[in-house]
Structure formats: C-alpha cells, structure tokens
Enzyme design. Structure first.
Site, PDB file in Angstrom:
ATOM      1  N   ASP A  89      49.787 -18.315  70.851  1.00 52.79           N
ATOM      2  CA  ASP A  89      48.418 -18.407  71.355  1.00 52.79           C
ATOM      3  C   ASP A  89      48.501 -18.798  72.831  1.00 52.79           C
ATOM      4  O   ASP A  89      49.597 -18.827  73.422  1.00 52.79           O
ATOM      5  CB  ASP A  89      47.559 -19.358  70.495  1.00 52.79           C
ATOM      6  CG  ASP A  89      47.919 -20.832  70.648  1.00 52.79           C
ATOM      7  OD1 ASP A  89      48.873 -21.147  71.401  1.00 52.79           O
ATOM      8  OD2 ASP A  89      47.245 -21.671  70.019  1.00 52.79           O
ATOM      9  N   HIS A  90      47.345 -19.111  73.420  1.00 51.53           N
ATOM     10  CA  HIS A  90      47.314 -19.442  74.846  1.00 51.53           C
ATOM     11  C   HIS A  90      48.140 -20.679  75.181  1.00 51.53           C
ATOM     12  O   HIS A  90      48.656 -20.809  76.271  1.00 51.53           O
ATOM     13  CB  HIS A  90      45.856 -19.638  75.301  1.00 51.53           C
ATOM     14  CG  HIS A  90      45.090 -20.578  74.412  1.00 51.53           C
ATOM     15  ND1 HIS A  90      44.753 -20.253  73.112  1.00 51.53           N
ATOM     16  CD2 HIS A  90      44.621 -21.840  74.621  1.00 51.53           C
ATOM     17  CE1 HIS A  90      44.098 -21.266  72.566  1.00 51.53           C
ATOM     18  NE2 HIS A  90      44.014 -22.248  73.460  1.00 51.53           N
ATOM     19  N   CYS A 138      52.532 -22.231  69.179  1.00 48.05           N
ATOM     20  CA  CYS A 138      51.184 -22.674  69.550  1.00 48.05           C
ATOM     21  C   CYS A 138      51.345 -24.064  70.159  1.00 48.05           C
ATOM     22  O   CYS A 138      52.460 -24.485  70.466  1.00 48.05           O
ATOM     23  CB  CYS A 138      50.225 -22.647  68.358  1.00 48.05           C
ATOM     24  SG  CYS A 138      50.651 -23.732  66.989  1.00 48.05           S
ATOM     25  N   GLY A 139      50.256 -24.796  70.326  1.00 49.43           N
ATOM     26  CA  GLY A 139      50.366 -26.107  70.970  1.00 49.43           C
ATOM     27  C   GLY A 139      51.344 -27.013  70.243  1.00 49.43           C
ATOM     28  O   GLY A 139      52.246 -27.605  70.833  1.00 49.43           O
ATOM     29  N   THR A 140      51.170 -27.101  68.920  1.00 46.47           N
ATOM     30  CA  THR A 140      52.030 -27.981  68.121  1.00 46.47           C
ATOM     31  C   THR A 140      53.079 -27.229  67.302  1.00 46.47           C
ATOM     32  O   THR A 140      54.042 -27.831  66.820  1.00 46.47           O
ATOM     33  CB  THR A 140      51.174 -28.759  67.104  1.00 46.47           C
ATOM     34  OG1 THR A 140      50.475 -27.790  66.301  1.00 46.47           O
ATOM     35  CG2 THR A 140      50.181 -29.665  67.800  1.00 46.47           C
ATOM     36  N   GLY A 141      52.855 -25.968  67.059  1.00 48.96           N
ATOM     37  CA  GLY A 141      53.685 -25.196  66.121  1.00 48.96           C
ATOM     38  C   GLY A 141      53.151 -25.284  64.702  1.00 48.96           C
ATOM     39  O   GLY A 141      53.593 -24.557  63.811  1.00 48.96           O
ATOM     40  N   GLY A 193      49.706 -25.132  63.427  1.00 45.97           N
ATOM     41  CA  GLY A 193      48.682 -24.180  62.992  1.00 45.97           C
ATOM     42  C   GLY A 193      49.299 -22.825  62.690  1.00 45.97           C
ATOM     43  O   GLY A 193      48.983 -22.185  61.675  1.00 45.97           O
ATOM     44  N   HIS A 251      68.696 -24.445  53.837  1.00 45.48           N
ATOM     45  CA  HIS A 251      68.047 -24.802  52.569  1.00 45.48           C
ATOM     46  C   HIS A 251      66.844 -23.928  52.219  1.00 45.48           C
ATOM     47  O   HIS A 251      66.581 -23.698  51.053  1.00 45.48           O
ATOM     48  CB  HIS A 251      67.577 -26.265  52.614  1.00 45.48           C
ATOM     49  CG  HIS A 251      68.708 -27.248  52.579  1.00 45.48           C
ATOM     50  ND1 HIS A 251      68.512 -28.598  52.421  1.00 45.48           N
ATOM     51  CD2 HIS A 251      70.054 -27.072  52.688  1.00 45.48           C
ATOM     52  CE1 HIS A 251      69.684 -29.216  52.431  1.00 45.48           C
ATOM     53  NE2 HIS A 251      70.640 -28.318  52.599  1.00 45.48           N
ATOM     54  N   ARG A 293      71.954 -23.593  44.685  1.00 46.07           N
ATOM     55  CA  ARG A 293      70.752 -24.259  44.147  1.00 46.07           C
ATOM     56  C   ARG A 293      69.541 -24.013  45.041  1.00 46.07           C
ATOM     57  O   ARG A 293      68.397 -24.007  44.576  1.00 46.07           O
ATOM     58  CB  ARG A 293      70.994 -25.760  43.957  1.00 46.07           C
ATOM     59  CG  ARG A 293      71.194 -26.543  45.241  1.00 46.07           C
ATOM     60  CD  ARG A 293      71.561 -27.992  44.950  1.00 46.07           C
ATOM     61  NE  ARG A 293      71.587 -28.819  46.144  1.00 46.07           N
ATOM     62  CZ  ARG A 293      72.592 -28.847  47.021  1.00 46.07           C
ATOM     63  NH1 ARG A 293      73.644 -28.060  46.842  1.00 46.07           N
ATOM     64  NH2 ARG A 293      72.555 -29.632  48.073  1.00 46.07           N
ATOM     65  N   HIS A 294      69.784 -23.773  46.330  1.00 43.70           N
ATOM     66  CA  HIS A 294      68.659 -23.522  47.240  1.00 43.70           C
ATOM     67  C   HIS A 294      68.020 -22.157  46.953  1.00 43.70           C
ATOM     68  O   HIS A 294      66.820 -21.986  47.142  1.00 43.70           O
ATOM     69  CB  HIS A 294      69.127 -23.609  48.692  1.00 43.70           C
ATOM     70  CG  HIS A 294      69.714 -24.948  49.014  1.00 43.70           C
ATOM     71  ND1 HIS A 294      68.965 -26.101  49.004  1.00 43.70           N
ATOM     72  CD2 HIS A 294      70.985 -25.323  49.297  1.00 43.70           C
ATOM     73  CE1 HIS A 294      69.747 -27.134  49.288  1.00 43.70           C
ATOM     74  NE2 HIS A 294      70.973 -26.689  49.460  1.00 43.70           N
TER      75      HIS A 294
HETATM   76  C1  RB5 Z   1      44.741 -24.579  70.160  1.00 44.62           C
HETATM   77  O1  RB5 Z   1      43.872 -25.404  70.848  1.00 44.62           O
HETATM   78  C2  RB5 Z   1      45.642 -25.419  69.255  1.00 44.62           C
HETATM   79  O2  RB5 Z   1      44.894 -25.919  68.211  1.00 44.62           O
HETATM   80  C3  RB5 Z   1      46.827 -24.605  68.767  1.00 44.62           C
HETATM   81  O3  RB5 Z   1      47.600 -24.220  69.860  1.00 44.62           O
HETATM   82  C4  RB5 Z   1      47.774 -25.282  67.823  1.00 44.62           C
HETATM   83  O4  RB5 Z   1      48.304 -26.454  68.357  1.00 44.62           O
HETATM   84  C5  RB5 Z   1      47.282 -25.437  66.450  1.00 44.62           C
HETATM   85  O5  RB5 Z   1      47.950 -25.947  65.554  1.00 44.62           O
END
Ligand code: RB5
Length: 158
Positions: free
Chosen positions: A8-9, A65-68, A70, A98, A132-133
């Site tokens: 995403d952006h 994405c911002g956190t990975g 979502g 695993h 097992r995995h």
């Molecule tokens: C977008 O604002 C943000 O929510 C997205 O990049 C991500 O971090 C979602 O998990």
C-alpha cells in the site's frame, strides 16, 4: 523464483527497494503496485498477490504495509495462502521451516533496509522442514474446508 510483490502507500518505498533487490538476485518479479504515495486499501493489494500465489502464477509473494499486519490478515483469507508477518531473522526462518509460509509480510515503516535484505535472503533460502510440520500445515489446509462445529480435540503433541 517467480515472486509477486505488492504494497500500500505506506510500504511503497520499501517495495521499490525489494523489487530491485529481487531482480538483482535473478528472481522473476511481478510488481502489482501500488506505484505512488496516494492512499490505497491494503486488502485490494493483498488480494492480488494472494490470488497469484493461490493460482500458481507465482511461487511466492511479498506484501508490505505500514505494519505488515493488515496485509497478512487479508492475504490469509485466500485459501492456499500461508502469509507470515516477519520482523526478525528468527521469524523469517521459522515461518519457512515450520509453516511453509508462501507470502512474506513486512512493515514498510519499522524495518531498515539492511534488515529487510537479510529477512528476504533467509525467507527465500530456507526450506520447509516437513515431518510433523507437514501434518500441521495440512490441518491448516483442512480448516479452509471445515466448519467449526463440532469442536475437535487437539491431537496430543509429540
Ligand atoms: C494504512 O494506514 C495502514 O493501516 C496499513 O498500512 C497497515 O499498517 C495496516 O495494517
């Protein structure tokens, strides 16, 4: 390897670095976007990469994405996709050994480029342990086809 990459952006800057790196390493890269800093909804991008993996059009996917997080939640809704959010070398390695992860989800804002390079290297080179995995990964696949009732007791661990 054939690898689909999407962001995403908030991940677009890191995506450019990753696409370049993967190409340098000789991989066949499909960049599904986004290509600018205009806001887009991460599930739309996750869907594109996840469907390419599900359909066997690519071997692996990388989502940023911002956190990975979502991206990971969205990608895992697509049957056959095992997306893993990885932040360090150990999670990158174990997601392959695993979980046989086929989509790597990264934060575009919390990882520096050196770390990302190392995570990618490990994630692409580490094989699945099987054994097992494999049984457990098969149970994940079964979840895609099962209803939740009646509840099934867990198999005692080995
Ligand atoms: C977008 O604002 C943000 O929510 C997205 O990049 C991500 O971090 C979602 O998990």
């Amino acid at each position: 390897m054939r690898i689909a990459v999407g962001s995403d952006h908030r991940g677009v800057r890191l995506k450019s670095t990753i696409v370049e790196l993967l190409q340098q390493w000789g991989h066949q890269v499909r960049d599904v976007g986004t290509h600018g800093t205009q806001s887009v909804d991460y599930p739309d991008v996750a869907r594109q990469v996840a469907c390419l993996v599900r359909d066997g059009e690519v071997d692996r996917g990388v989502l940023i994405c911002g956190t990975g997080l979502g991206m990971c939640i969205a990608a895992n809704k697509v049957p056959g996709v095992r997306a893993a959010p990885c932040h360090d070398e150990l999670t990158a390695e174990l997601s392959r050994r695993h979980n046989d992860a086929n989509v790597l989800c990264l934060s575009g804002e919390m990882l520096n480029e050196q770390v990302v390079q190392r995570l990618l290297q490990i994630w692409l080179e580490t094989p699945f342990d099987g054994g097992r995995h494999a049984r457990r990964v098969e149970k994940i696949s079964q979840l895609e086809r099962q209803s939740c009732s009646p509840a099934k007791p867990a198999t005692p661990p080995e």
